[in-house]
Design an enzyme around this catalytic site. Structure first.
Site, PDB file in Angstrom:
ATOM      1  N   LYS A  49       0.818  -1.196   0.000  1.00  0.00           N
ATOM      2  CA  LYS A  49       0.000   0.000   0.000  1.00  0.00           C
ATOM      3  C   LYS A  49       0.857   1.253   0.000  1.00  0.00           C
ATOM      4  CE  LYS A  49      -3.132  -2.290   3.242  1.00  0.00           C
ATOM      5  NZ  LYS A  49      -3.502  -2.298   4.680  1.00  0.00           N
ATOM      6  N   GLY A  50       2.142   1.084   0.330  1.00  0.00           N
ATOM      7  CA  GLY A  50       3.017   2.228   0.596  1.00  0.00           C
ATOM      8  C   GLY A  50       3.132   3.261  -0.509  1.00  0.00           C
ATOM      9  N   GLU A 105       7.382   2.483  -6.552  1.00  0.00           N
ATOM     10  CA  GLU A 105       7.575   1.948  -5.204  1.00  0.00           C
ATOM     11  C   GLU A 105       7.948   3.080  -4.245  1.00  0.00           C
ATOM     12  OE1 GLU A 105       6.908  -0.018  -3.094  1.00  0.00           O
ATOM     13  OE2 GLU A 105       8.319  -1.645  -2.764  1.00  0.00           O
ATOM     14  N   ASP A 106       7.509   2.962  -3.012  1.00  0.00           N
ATOM     15  CA  ASP A 106       7.812   3.990  -2.015  1.00  0.00           C
ATOM     16  C   ASP A 106       9.286   3.968  -1.616  1.00  0.00           C
ATOM     17  OD1 ASP A 106       7.636   1.520  -0.751  1.00  0.00           O
ATOM     18  OD2 ASP A 106       6.067   2.101   0.639  1.00  0.00           O
ATOM     19  N   ASP A 109      14.728  -1.044   0.134  1.00  0.00           N
ATOM     20  CA  ASP A 109      15.534  -1.283   1.320  1.00  0.00           C
ATOM     21  C   ASP A 109      16.537  -2.405   1.000  1.00  0.00           C
ATOM     22  OD1 ASP A 109      16.132  -1.118   4.106  1.00  0.00           O
ATOM     23  OD2 ASP A 109      14.689  -2.663   4.578  1.00  0.00           O
ATOM     24  N   LYS A 137      17.579   3.036   0.304  1.00  0.00           N
ATOM     25  CA  LYS A 137      18.569   2.916   1.389  1.00  0.00           C
ATOM     26  C   LYS A 137      19.698   2.033   0.881  1.00  0.00           C
ATOM     27  CE  LYS A 137      15.153   2.567   5.107  1.00  0.00           C
ATOM     28  NZ  LYS A 137      14.692   1.639   6.169  1.00  0.00           N
ATOM     29  N   PHE A 158      14.516   3.676   9.946  1.00  0.00           N
ATOM     30  CA  PHE A 158      13.146   3.301   9.585  1.00  0.00           C
ATOM     31  C   PHE A 158      12.319   4.583   9.495  1.00  0.00           C
ATOM     32  CE2 PHE A 158       8.811   1.815  10.245  1.00  0.00           C
ATOM     33  CZ  PHE A 158       8.764   0.781   9.325  1.00  0.00           C
ATOM     34  N   VAL A 159      11.708   4.819   8.332  1.00  0.00           N
ATOM     35  CA  VAL A 159      10.971   6.075   8.121  1.00  0.00           C
ATOM     36  C   VAL A 159       9.477   5.822   7.901  1.00  0.00           C
ATOM     37  CG1 VAL A 159      12.940   7.389   7.236  1.00  0.00           C
ATOM     38  CG2 VAL A 159      11.567   6.040   5.655  1.00  0.00           C
ATOM     39  N   ASP A 165       4.159   3.315   6.313  1.00  0.00           N
ATOM     40  CA  ASP A 165       3.501   3.086   7.609  1.00  0.00           C
ATOM     41  C   ASP A 165       4.429   2.461   8.632  1.00  0.00           C
ATOM     42  OD1 ASP A 165       3.619   0.439   6.405  1.00  0.00           O
ATOM     43  OD2 ASP A 165       2.221  -0.177   7.975  1.00  0.00           O
ATOM     44  N   ARG A 171       0.725   6.830   7.449  1.00  0.00           N
ATOM     45  CA  ARG A 171       0.763   6.967   5.988  1.00  0.00           C
ATOM     46  C   ARG A 171       0.322   8.362   5.554  1.00  0.00           C
ATOM     47  NH1 ARG A 171       1.330   1.740   3.911  1.00  0.00           N
ATOM     48  NH2 ARG A 171       0.222   0.095   4.985  1.00  0.00           N
TER      49      ARG A 171
HETATM   50  P1  5GP Z   1      12.808  -4.439   0.620  1.00  0.00           P
HETATM   51  O1  5GP Z   1      12.228  -5.653   0.018  1.00  0.00           O
HETATM   52  O2  5GP Z   1      13.551  -3.557  -0.364  1.00  0.00           O
HETATM   53  O3  5GP Z   1      13.671  -4.764   1.824  1.00  0.00           O
HETATM   54  O4  5GP Z   1      11.667  -3.610   1.262  1.00  0.00           O
HETATM   55  C1  5GP Z   1      10.697  -2.971   0.549  1.00  0.00           C
HETATM   56  C2  5GP Z   1       9.486  -2.696   1.407  1.00  0.00           C
HETATM   57  O5  5GP Z   1       9.792  -2.662   2.789  1.00  0.00           O
HETATM   58  C3  5GP Z   1       8.924  -1.345   1.113  1.00  0.00           C
HETATM   59  O6  5GP Z   1       7.973  -1.421   0.096  1.00  0.00           O
HETATM   60  C4  5GP Z   1       8.312  -0.937   2.422  1.00  0.00           C
HETATM   61  O7  5GP Z   1       6.991  -1.436   2.498  1.00  0.00           O
HETATM   62  C5  5GP Z   1       9.128  -1.645   3.461  1.00  0.00           C
HETATM   63  N1  5GP Z   1      10.137  -0.743   4.059  1.00  0.00           N
HETATM   64  C6  5GP Z   1      11.470  -0.772   3.892  1.00  0.00           C
HETATM   65  N2  5GP Z   1      12.082   0.194   4.594  1.00  0.00           N
HETATM   66  C7  5GP Z   1      11.095   0.860   5.223  1.00  0.00           C
HETATM   67  C8  5GP Z   1      11.070   2.007   6.090  1.00  0.00           C
HETATM   68  O8  5GP Z   1      12.084   2.631   6.443  1.00  0.00           O
HETATM   69  N3  5GP Z   1       9.849   2.390   6.518  1.00  0.00           N
HETATM   70  C9  5GP Z   1       8.693   1.766   6.181  1.00  0.00           C
HETATM   71  N4  5GP Z   1       7.566   2.256   6.663  1.00  0.00           N
HETATM   72  N5  5GP Z   1       8.680   0.701   5.368  1.00  0.00           N
HETATM   73  C10 5GP Z   1       9.867   0.256   4.893  1.00  0.00           C
END
Ligand code: 5GP
Length: 188
Positions: A49-50, A105-106, A109, A137, A158-159, A165, A171
């Site tokens: 949903k981000g 994508e928001d 990470d 990141k 973590f943001v 969220d 959000r």
């Molecule tokens: P990844 O698969 O790249 O580790 O993570 C992607 C997803 O993790 C993002 O779509 C998001 O939902 C969540 N995520 C990663 N870092 C953060 C963060 O700092 N804050 C929040 N709220 N969600 C995060």
């Protein structure tokens, strides 16, 4: 009624990227995307949903013909760390065969979500595939993934806010901020 429970701003430790910076960046991304996708009628795929807030603003910032679709993958739930396993929860409504796909994508990470979605979506034979992420990141990356449009590179914090969220909250903040440690500790 306990009003303080509703004041989400009290849970924010600091503002990392303010509303004006976010809005300016999204307009800039919109201009680039409009230039790159002229006459290509791309489909903008929002990862739920981000990325809904980003998608809504990005849509207004592009001035080309385009369509939208949505996809959902497993999230962190109440945690701030990824489980490392990505699962498809909700699929697209339309076929993307022969379409120019821009995944919206928001935040990227570890990169696991984007790597999973890229592999999955490429099997459907789109005409092209690119990724637009508001936040990245780089220090946290576990897999190598090319991001075609990036808003901001941020440190390993973590943001929340602007669609992002923690436990389904925050959000609706119009900026990107960090949470006070007591918020995680309460749930941890
Ligand atoms: P990844 O698969 O790249 O580790 O993570 C992607 C997803 O993790 C993002 O779509 C998001 O939902 C969540 N995520 C990663 N870092 C953060 C963060 O700092 N804050 C929040 N709220 N969600 C995060």
């Amino acid at each position: 009624m306990n009003k303080s429970k509703d004041n989400i701003k009290e849970d924010i430790a600091g503002v990392l990227i303010d509303s004006e910076q976010v809005q300016n960046k999204v307009k800039e991304l919109g201009k680039k995307i409009s230039r790159d996708y002229k006459e290509k009628n791309p489909v903008l795929i929002s990862v739920l949903k981000g990325s809904i807030v980003l998608l809504a603003d990005l849509l207004k910032a592009v001035d080309i013909s385009c369509s939208v679709d949505f996809i959902a993958v497993s999230s962190y739930g109440e945690n701030t760390e990824t489980s490392g396993v990505v699962k498809l929860i909700m699929d697209l409504r339309e076929s993307i065969e022969g379409r120019h796909v821009l995944l919206v994508e928001d935040i990227v990470d570890t990169g696991l979500t984007m790597a999973y979605l890229k592999e999955n979506l490429l099997t459907r034979h789109p005409a092209s595939f690119k990724i637009c992420a508001l936040l990245s990141k780089p220090q946290r990356r576990q897999v190598n993934i090319d991001l075609d449009y990036i808003g901001f590179e941020i440190p390993d914090d973590f943001v929340v806010g602007y669609g992002l969220d923690y436990d389904e909250k925050y959000r609706n903040l119009d900026y990107i901020g960090t949470l006070k440690p007591r918020i995680y500790q309460k749930n941890g």
